[in-house]
Design a protein around this motif. Structure first.
Motif, short mmCIF file in Angstrom:
data_model
loop_
_atom_site.label_atom_id
_atom_site.label_comp_id
_atom_site.label_asym_id
_atom_site.label_seq_id
_atom_site.Cartn_x
_atom_site.Cartn_y
_atom_site.Cartn_z
N TYR A 131 5.70 -12.27 -8.28
CA TYR A 131 6.43 -11.98 -7.04
C TYR A 131 7.76 -11.28 -7.35
CZ TYR A 131 9.30 -12.83 -2.90
OH TYR A 131 10.14 -12.68 -1.83
N ARG A 132 8.51 -11.79 -8.32
CA ARG A 132 9.80 -11.17 -8.66
C ARG A 132 9.60 -9.75 -9.18
NH1 ARG A 132 11.15 -16.46 -10.60
NH2 ARG A 132 10.49 -15.86 -12.70
N GLN A 133 8.57 -9.56 -10.01
CA GLN A 133 8.31 -8.23 -10.56
C GLN A 133 7.95 -7.24 -9.45
OE1 GLN A 133 5.31 -8.17 -13.70
NE2 GLN A 133 4.64 -6.13 -13.06
N ASN A 134 7.05 -7.64 -8.56
CA ASN A 134 6.63 -6.75 -7.47
C ASN A 134 7.78 -6.48 -6.51
OD1 ASN A 134 4.07 -6.53 -8.48
ND2 ASN A 134 3.16 -8.04 -7.10
N LEU A 135 8.57 -7.52 -6.20
CA LEU A 135 9.69 -7.35 -5.28
C LEU A 135 10.71 -6.36 -5.83
CD1 LEU A 135 11.10 -8.16 -2.67
CD2 LEU A 135 12.16 -10.06 -3.92
N MET A 161 8.81 0.29 8.73
CA MET A 161 7.53 0.67 8.12
C MET A 161 7.60 0.58 6.61
SD MET A 161 5.32 0.95 10.36
CE MET A 161 4.11 1.32 9.11
N ARG A 162 8.73 0.93 6.01
CA ARG A 162 8.87 0.78 4.56
C ARG A 162 8.77 -0.69 4.16
NH1 ARG A 162 13.77 3.97 4.90
NH2 ARG A 162 14.78 2.56 3.43
N CYS A 163 9.37 -1.56 4.98
CA CYS A 163 9.28 -3.01 4.71
C CYS A 163 7.85 -3.51 4.93
CB CYS A 163 10.25 -3.77 5.61
SG CYS A 163 11.99 -3.46 5.25
N GLU A 164 7.15 -2.97 5.92
CA GLU A 164 5.75 -3.37 6.17
C GLU A 164 4.87 -3.01 4.97
OE1 GLU A 164 4.44 -4.97 8.67
OE2 GLU A 164 5.87 -4.80 10.32
N ILE A 165 5.07 -1.84 4.42
CA ILE A 165 4.27 -1.41 3.27
C ILE A 165 4.56 -2.31 2.07
CG2 ILE A 165 3.94 0.46 1.61
CD1 ILE A 165 4.35 2.41 3.95
N ALA A 166 5.85 -2.63 1.87
CA ALA A 166 6.20 -3.53 0.78
C ALA A 166 5.54 -4.90 0.98
CB ALA A 166 7.72 -3.68 0.69
N ALA A 167 5.57 -5.41 2.22
CA ALA A 167 4.98 -6.72 2.51
C ALA A 167 3.49 -6.74 2.19
CB ALA A 167 5.22 -7.08 3.98
N SER A 168 2.81 -5.63 2.43
CA SER A 168 1.36 -5.58 2.20
C SER A 168 1.00 -5.48 0.72
CB SER A 168 0.75 -4.39 2.95
OG SER A 168 1.15 -3.17 2.36
N LEU A 169 2.02 -5.20 -0.14
CA LEU A 169 1.75 -4.98 -1.56
C LEU A 169 2.35 -6.06 -2.47
CD1 LEU A 169 2.33 -1.12 -1.67
CD2 LEU A 169 0.15 -2.28 -1.99
N LEU A 170 3.00 -7.06 -1.88
CA LEU A 170 3.65 -8.10 -2.69
C LEU A 170 2.65 -8.85 -3.57
CD1 LEU A 170 6.17 -9.63 -0.12
CD2 LEU A 170 6.76 -8.46 -2.26
N HIS A 171 1.42 -9.00 -3.11
CA HIS A 171 0.42 -9.77 -3.87
C HIS A 171 -0.46 -8.89 -4.75
CE1 HIS A 171 -1.39 -8.49 -0.10
NE2 HIS A 171 -2.59 -8.74 -0.57
N SER A 172 -0.05 -7.63 -4.98
CA SER A 172 -0.75 -6.70 -5.88
C SER A 172 -2.21 -6.48 -5.48
CB SER A 172 -0.70 -7.20 -7.33
OG SER A 172 0.62 -7.29 -7.79
N PRO A 173 -2.47 -6.06 -4.24
CA PRO A 173 -3.86 -5.83 -3.84
C PRO A 173 -4.45 -4.60 -4.53
CG PRO A 173 -2.38 -5.01 -2.15
CD PRO A 173 -1.52 -5.71 -3.17
N ARG A 174 -5.75 -4.62 -4.72
CA ARG A 174 -6.43 -3.49 -5.34
C ARG A 174 -6.80 -2.42 -4.32
NH1 ARG A 174 -11.20 -4.33 -7.28
NH2 ARG A 174 -11.02 -2.76 -8.91
N ILE A 175 -6.83 -2.82 -3.03
CA ILE A 175 -7.22 -1.91 -1.96
C ILE A 175 -6.17 -1.95 -0.87
CG2 ILE A 175 -8.98 -1.36 -0.24
CD1 ILE A 175 -10.98 -2.91 -2.07
N LEU A 176 -5.78 -0.78 -0.36
CA LEU A 176 -4.77 -0.70 0.68
C LEU A 176 -5.33 0.06 1.88
CD1 LEU A 176 -1.81 -1.26 1.46
CD2 LEU A 176 -1.20 0.92 0.38
N PHE A 177 -5.36 -0.62 3.03
CA PHE A 177 -5.80 0.00 4.28
C PHE A 177 -4.55 0.39 5.07
CE2 PHE A 177 -9.27 -3.13 3.43
CZ PHE A 177 -10.28 -2.21 3.18
N LEU A 178 -4.42 1.66 5.38
CA LEU A 178 -3.25 2.16 6.12
C LEU A 178 -3.73 2.74 7.45
CD1 LEU A 178 -1.42 4.02 3.20
CD2 LEU A 178 -0.91 1.74 4.10
N ASP A 179 -3.39 2.06 8.54
CA ASP A 179 -3.79 2.50 9.88
C ASP A 179 -2.56 3.04 10.60
OD1 ASP A 179 -5.17 2.99 12.19
OD2 ASP A 179 -5.45 0.90 12.75
N GLU A 180 -2.42 4.36 10.66
CA GLU A 180 -1.28 5.04 11.27
C GLU A 180 0.04 4.58 10.64
OE1 GLU A 180 -1.51 7.43 13.38
OE2 GLU A 180 -3.45 7.25 14.36
#
Length: 262
Positions: A131-135, A161-180
């Protein structure tokens, strides 16, 4: 790898005419209309690909993303994401995906963004070192340092939106779905988001599926395009396959929509 085979999804929508009498009639004789959001949709996306998933409003883009993320269950067909059935293995599935809906927030509205991140850490059971590394990485790349102590409601759309993108990546997902993901953003914010997504794909090999009406996003981020219209896959190819001479990308896509009557 992401695979959809012969997926169908329909909705029943209640309809009535305007007026008080019509509302009273609808209490006893409700009329429904069936909307076929997805009709025999099939495609495969390889690991590490960046795919633009495009189509007009109501084409079935968001329904596809919701099925792939496990929010919706299809009426028929098979869906596999890294060997998982999203809507049957939701707990395991959400650990491996990140989702950003441009018109919906995963941040708590009245608390500082940092508190939302801490809550997401607990929800996803992210180990503290990761978590600290990703943050730290996300804060630097998305320039969030001055935003973390502010409530989401006090941020501009681009900042949120920048914070939303960061929130979606905190857990290091392998797949990212971006809807608009860039809806309503100014030019500077759009460029920052695009640059970050490209870097994330290059450094971490994150698979990205992007749905948007902004064709500059598609041109900047995706080489492969999947076109959906009226619930059906109409085309699966590259930008080079559809470009016409010196036409810009918006003119090219508009001509494509006209050709398919969507």
């Amino acid at each position: 790898m992401i695979t959809m085979e012969h997926v169908c999804k329909s909705y029943r929508i209640a309809k009535r005419n305007a007026g008080f009498l019509e509302a009273c009639k609808a209490l006893f004789h409700r009329q429904y209309e069936t909307i076929h959001a997805l009709n025999d949709v099939s495609f495969t996306i390889r690991d590490g690909e960046m795919v633009g998933y495009i189509g007009p409003n109501g084409a079935g883009k968001s329904s596809t993303i919701k099925i792939l993320s496990g929010i919706l269950t299809p009426d028929s067909g098979t869906v596999l994401v890294d060997g998982r059935i999203p809507y049957k293995n939701r707990r395991k599935h959400v650990q491996e995906i990140g989702v950003v809906f441009g018109q919906r927030s995963q941040l708590w509205w009245d608390v500082p963004v940092m508190d939302s991140f801490e809550l997401l850490k607990d929800i996803y059971s992210i180990p503290k070192p990761l978590y600290r590394q990703n943050l730290e990485e996300l804060t630097e790349l998305l320039n969030l340092k001055e935003l973390l102590r502010s409530p989401a409601r006090q941020l501009s759309l681009g900042q949120r939106m920048r914070c939303e993108i960061a929130a979606s990546l905190l857990h290091s997902p392998r797949i990212l779905f971006l809807d608009e993901p860039t809806i309503g953003l100014d030019a500077v914010s759009k460029l920052a988001v695009r640059e970050f997504i490209l870097k994330r794909n290059k450094v971490h090999g994150t698979t990205v599926i992007l749905t948007t009406h902004d064709m500059q996003d598609i041109e900047a981020l995706s080489n492969r395009i999947i076109l959906i219209g009226k619930g059906r896959i109409l085309m699966d190819g590259t930008l080079e396959d559809i470009k016409r001479g010196n036409d810009n990308i918006d003119e090219t896509i508009a001509e494509l929509y006209r050709a398919y009557d969507i």
